[in-house]
Design a protein around this motif. Structure first.
Motif, PDB file in Angstrom:
ATOM      1  N   TRP A 232      18.746   6.245 -17.029  1.00  0.00           N
ATOM      2  CA  TRP A 232      18.349   7.340 -16.151  1.00  0.00           C
ATOM      3  C   TRP A 232      16.976   7.113 -15.529  1.00  0.00           C
ATOM      4  O   TRP A 232      16.781   7.226 -14.323  1.00  0.00           O
ATOM      5  CB  TRP A 232      18.367   8.646 -16.945  1.00  0.00           C
ATOM      6  N   LEU A 233      16.003   6.757 -16.365  1.00  0.00           N
ATOM      7  CA  LEU A 233      14.625   6.647 -15.900  1.00  0.00           C
ATOM      8  C   LEU A 233      14.325   5.315 -15.227  1.00  0.00           C
ATOM      9  O   LEU A 233      13.401   5.224 -14.423  1.00  0.00           O
ATOM     10  CB  LEU A 233      13.671   6.851 -17.080  1.00  0.00           C
TER      11      LEU A 233
ATOM     12  N   ILE B 166      10.216   9.590 -22.925  1.00  0.00           N
ATOM     13  CA  ILE B 166      10.186   9.189 -21.522  1.00  0.00           C
ATOM     14  C   ILE B 166       9.176   8.075 -21.296  1.00  0.00           C
ATOM     15  O   ILE B 166       9.463   7.052 -20.657  1.00  0.00           O
ATOM     16  CB  ILE B 166       9.859  10.405 -20.637  1.00  0.00           C
ATOM     17  N   ARG B 167       7.960   8.256 -21.832  1.00  0.00           N
ATOM     18  CA  ARG B 167       6.921   7.252 -21.588  1.00  0.00           C
ATOM     19  C   ARG B 167       7.288   5.913 -22.228  1.00  0.00           C
ATOM     20  O   ARG B 167       7.045   4.856 -21.648  1.00  0.00           O
ATOM     21  CB  ARG B 167       5.579   7.752 -22.108  1.00  0.00           C
ATOM     22  N   THR B 168       7.879   5.966 -23.420  1.00  0.00           N
ATOM     23  CA  THR B 168       8.298   4.732 -24.070  1.00  0.00           C
ATOM     24  C   THR B 168       9.326   3.987 -23.227  1.00  0.00           C
ATOM     25  O   THR B 168       9.268   2.760 -23.074  1.00  0.00           O
ATOM     26  CB  THR B 168       8.884   5.034 -25.460  1.00  0.00           C
ATOM     27  N   ALA B 169      10.263   4.734 -22.636  1.00  0.00           N
ATOM     28  CA  ALA B 169      11.329   4.114 -21.851  1.00  0.00           C
ATOM     29  C   ALA B 169      10.792   3.462 -20.588  1.00  0.00           C
ATOM     30  O   ALA B 169      11.121   2.310 -20.279  1.00  0.00           O
ATOM     31  CB  ALA B 169      12.394   5.150 -21.503  1.00  0.00           C
ATOM     32  N   ILE B 170       9.964   4.173 -19.844  1.00  0.00           N
ATOM     33  CA  ILE B 170       9.506   3.617 -18.561  1.00  0.00           C
ATOM     34  C   ILE B 170       8.476   2.510 -18.774  1.00  0.00           C
ATOM     35  O   ILE B 170       8.434   1.539 -18.004  1.00  0.00           O
ATOM     36  CB  ILE B 170       8.953   4.721 -17.634  1.00  0.00           C
ATOM     37  N   GLU B 171       7.639   2.611 -19.802  1.00  0.00           N
ATOM     38  CA  GLU B 171       6.655   1.542 -20.050  1.00  0.00           C
ATOM     39  C   GLU B 171       7.335   0.273 -20.522  1.00  0.00           C
ATOM     40  O   GLU B 171       6.966  -0.828 -20.104  1.00  0.00           O
ATOM     41  CB  GLU B 171       5.632   2.018 -21.074  1.00  0.00           C
TER      42      GLU B 171
ATOM     43  N   GLU C 126       0.815  -1.202   0.000  1.00  0.00           N
ATOM     44  CA  GLU C 126       0.000   0.000   0.000  1.00  0.00           C
ATOM     45  C   GLU C 126       0.862   1.271   0.000  1.00  0.00           C
ATOM     46  O   GLU C 126       0.322   2.367  -0.046  1.00  0.00           O
ATOM     47  CB  GLU C 126      -0.911  -0.002   1.221  1.00  0.00           C
ATOM     48  N   GLN C 127       2.160   1.135   0.068  1.00  0.00           N
ATOM     49  CA  GLN C 127       3.035   2.291   0.041  1.00  0.00           C
ATOM     50  C   GLN C 127       3.257   2.762  -1.385  1.00  0.00           C
ATOM     51  O   GLN C 127       3.361   1.960  -2.322  1.00  0.00           O
ATOM     52  CB  GLN C 127       4.382   1.959   0.695  1.00  0.00           C
ATOM     53  N   VAL C 128       3.336   4.061  -1.545  1.00  0.00           N
ATOM     54  CA  VAL C 128       3.549   4.659  -2.863  1.00  0.00           C
ATOM     55  C   VAL C 128       5.045   4.814  -3.090  1.00  0.00           C
ATOM     56  O   VAL C 128       5.762   5.358  -2.254  1.00  0.00           O
ATOM     57  CB  VAL C 128       2.842   6.018  -2.967  1.00  0.00           C
ATOM     58  N   LEU C 129       5.512   4.335  -4.233  1.00  0.00           N
ATOM     59  CA  LEU C 129       6.914   4.461  -4.624  1.00  0.00           C
ATOM     60  C   LEU C 129       7.031   5.589  -5.646  1.00  0.00           C
ATOM     61  O   LEU C 129       6.391   5.545  -6.706  1.00  0.00           O
ATOM     62  CB  LEU C 129       7.430   3.149  -5.211  1.00  0.00           C
ATOM     63  N   VAL C 130       7.827   6.599  -5.318  1.00  0.00           N
ATOM     64  CA  VAL C 130       7.985   7.780  -6.165  1.00  0.00           C
ATOM     65  C   VAL C 130       9.398   7.809  -6.720  1.00  0.00           C
ATOM     66  O   VAL C 130      10.370   7.617  -5.969  1.00  0.00           O
ATOM     67  CB  VAL C 130       7.710   9.076  -5.378  1.00  0.00           C
ATOM     68  N   GLN C 131       9.517   8.032  -8.005  1.00  0.00           N
ATOM     69  CA  GLN C 131      10.827   8.219  -8.628  1.00  0.00           C
ATOM     70  C   GLN C 131      10.970   9.674  -9.063  1.00  0.00           C
ATOM     71  O   GLN C 131      10.085  10.231  -9.722  1.00  0.00           O
ATOM     72  CB  GLN C 131      11.019   7.303  -9.829  1.00  0.00           C
ATOM     73  N   ILE C 132      12.086  10.285  -8.691  1.00  0.00           N
ATOM     74  CA  ILE C 132      12.402  11.655  -9.082  1.00  0.00           C
ATOM     75  C   ILE C 132      13.603  11.612 -10.016  1.00  0.00           C
ATOM     76  O   ILE C 132      14.629  11.009  -9.682  1.00  0.00           O
ATOM     77  CB  ILE C 132      12.725  12.538  -7.860  1.00  0.00           C
ATOM     78  N   CYS C 133      13.486  12.248 -11.165  1.00  0.00           N
ATOM     79  CA  CYS C 133      14.582  12.326 -12.136  1.00  0.00           C
ATOM     80  C   CYS C 133      14.833  13.792 -12.479  1.00  0.00           C
ATOM     81  O   CYS C 133      13.881  14.537 -12.747  1.00  0.00           O
ATOM     82  CB  CYS C 133      14.245  11.566 -13.413  1.00  0.00           C
ATOM     83  N   SER C 134      16.099  14.202 -12.483  1.00  0.00           N
ATOM     84  CA  SER C 134      16.437  15.596 -12.772  1.00  0.00           C
ATOM     85  C   SER C 134      17.647  15.644 -13.694  1.00  0.00           C
ATOM     86  O   SER C 134      18.610  14.878 -13.524  1.00  0.00           O
ATOM     87  CB  SER C 134      16.738  16.356 -11.473  1.00  0.00           C
TER      88      SER C 134
END
Length: 448
Positions: free
Chosen positions: A31-32, A81-86, A6-14
């Motif tokens: 990177w992503l 970005i979306r292509t890479a993470i999906e 139930e915990q949310v996992l957040v990824q931050i990329c800069s």
């Protein structure tokens, strides 16, 4: 269901992409979706992040950013970005929102199909999305500044709601401008304002009917090119004079910094000279914010473009790119501890198109109490920070005036710059020379 599920996992990329515009030819997966050893924090859940926040600084050439020609670049980055993470996580993601001001941009993604197919991922529970921006350049222009995103995440099975706030920043550059960076931070807190807090989430904020700052939230993520450098330690004028019998660590030479930067123990010594860490310890910036261990990776700036690990000898290597965070459950009396678990914090050396290295962090948020019908508590804005001269009260009217002035100057400067760029066949300096030469020729013709 396991509590960890139930915990949310957040990824931050800069990433400060050095005004590369469309040029992002390198593989984004490093990177992503970086490779990492599954820790005990993720032992009972998928490592695919629920929320991915991607921040850029110097997104495109400055003159194009000033006149607002960023939509095409944002759309191109979104697809990459979306292509890479999906592809890496094998599940769909939704672009929640994107926001850009000149060269500072942020895109927020949310997983659309989690392990619990009935819930459909966190993307189905995000609502009340809001974006804001502020300029910190000369006369509030947008060459430096911040963009912000806030949204409300509905709880599972009518559980507690939470507010998420993401702030991507690009602060004033150069080692000597420490005080200006601190002023940038204060200006961002005072003027990067969101609408009043929803009634269901009013717990601590006494001014809930007014505009709220970045701190009036459940979870806060503050990241980007903060531009803090490695410099000799100097006592702040607002802090007590240290014991003269205790010698401050000597500032190493450039050769010593480069040598120390190659080892973990050496980087631990370098951190003692980090402007941001010292300013946070003195209470001059980042009230309540936490950070992972930056000594885990080499300094992120300033690299020779095209090289993996060679630094520019004209600059002192520094950790200019940072990811800070905090949550309402964090105890102010323990500033080095956070209820947010930092699973990963690293830089990606393989990127060579910029003089900065991109950074990424995986942050596992504390579990929500599903048995409580109430919302999670929120952090109050630190109305008077330490030291007392840093007043962080929201200033809505200043925000409006600063945005109007800064955006007007952005457009004017951008239009003139682009005209000179065209007249100079891609070189603004040559365009200015051509205009000057033409003006002199016209004046000479008038005298004949």
């Amino acid at each position: 269901m396991s509590p960890l599920a139930e915990q949310v996992l957040v990824q931050i990329c800069s990433y400060n992409s050095n005004m590369q515009g469309e040029a992002l030819a390198q593989d984004l997966v490093d990177w992503l979706a970086p490779t990492f050893t599954t820790s005990r924090f993720l032992a009972h859940r998928s490592p695919a992040p629920d929320i991915v926040a991607v921040g850029f600084q110097e997104l495109l050439p400055l003159h194009l950013g000033f006149i607002g020609l960023s939509a095409g670049v944002i759309n191109s980055r979104d697809k990459l970005i979306r292509t890479a993470i999906e592809a890496h996580h094998n599940c769909p993601y939704v672009l929640v929102v994107s926001v850009v001001n000149v060269g500072v941009a942020m895109l927020i993604y949310a997983k659309d199909a989690g392990e619990d197919q009935q819930e459909g991922g966190v993307a189905r529970r995000i609502t009340d999305v809001e974006t804001q921006w502020v300029g910190c350049g000369p006369s509030f222009m947008g060459n430096k500044g911040a963009v912000g995103v806030r949204f409300r995440l509905l709880g599972l099975n009518n559980g507690p709601e939470e507010l998420f706030t993401f702030v991507n920043v690009h602060l004033t550059a150069h080692a000597k401008n420490l005080d200006r960076r601190l002023q940038d931070y204060t200006h961002i807190v005072q003027t990067l304002l969101f609408k009043y807090v929803p009634r269901s989430l009013r717990k601590i904020s006494p001014n809930a009917k007014t505009y709220s700052t970045i701190y009036d939230t459940t979870h806060l993520f503050f990241f980007g090119d903060l531009n803090f450098r490695l410099t000799p330690n100097k006592p702040s004028p607002t802090t007590e004079v240290p014991d003269p019998s205790v010698a401050a660590p000597l500032f190493p030479t450039l050769a010593e910094i480069q040598k120390s930067n190659g080892t973990l123990d050496g980087r631990r010594e370098l951190v003692k000279h980090d402007q941001l860490r010292n300013a946070m310890r003195e209470g001059r910036i980042g009230s309540g914010l936490r950070e992972g261990k930056i000594e885990r990776f080499p300094c992120t700036y300033k690299y020779v473009i095209g090289c993996v690990d060679e630094y520019n000898p004209k600059r002192t290597p520094s950790w200019t790119d940072r990811i800070l965070y905090t949550t309402a459950l964090d105890d102010p009396s323990t500033p080095h501890k956070s209820a947010i678990q930092n699973v990963l914090y690293t830089s990606i050396l393989a990127f060579t198109k910029s003089d900065h290295k991109p950074i990424t962090a995986l942050l596992l948020l504390p579990p929500a109490d599903q048995t409580s019908p109430l919302s999670r508590p929120m952090m109050p804005t630190p109305l008077v920070a330490s030291p007392p001269h840093l007043h962080l009260r929201p200033q809505h009217y200043r925000r409006v005036l600063a945005q109007c002035l800064g955006k007007s100057l952005d457009r004017i400067v951008g239009a003139v710059w682009c005209l000179l760029w065209l007249l100079g066949a891609g070189n603004a300096a040559l365009g200015l020379f051509n205009v000057s030469l033409g003006l002199l020729g016209f004046l000479y013709w008038r005298q004949m």
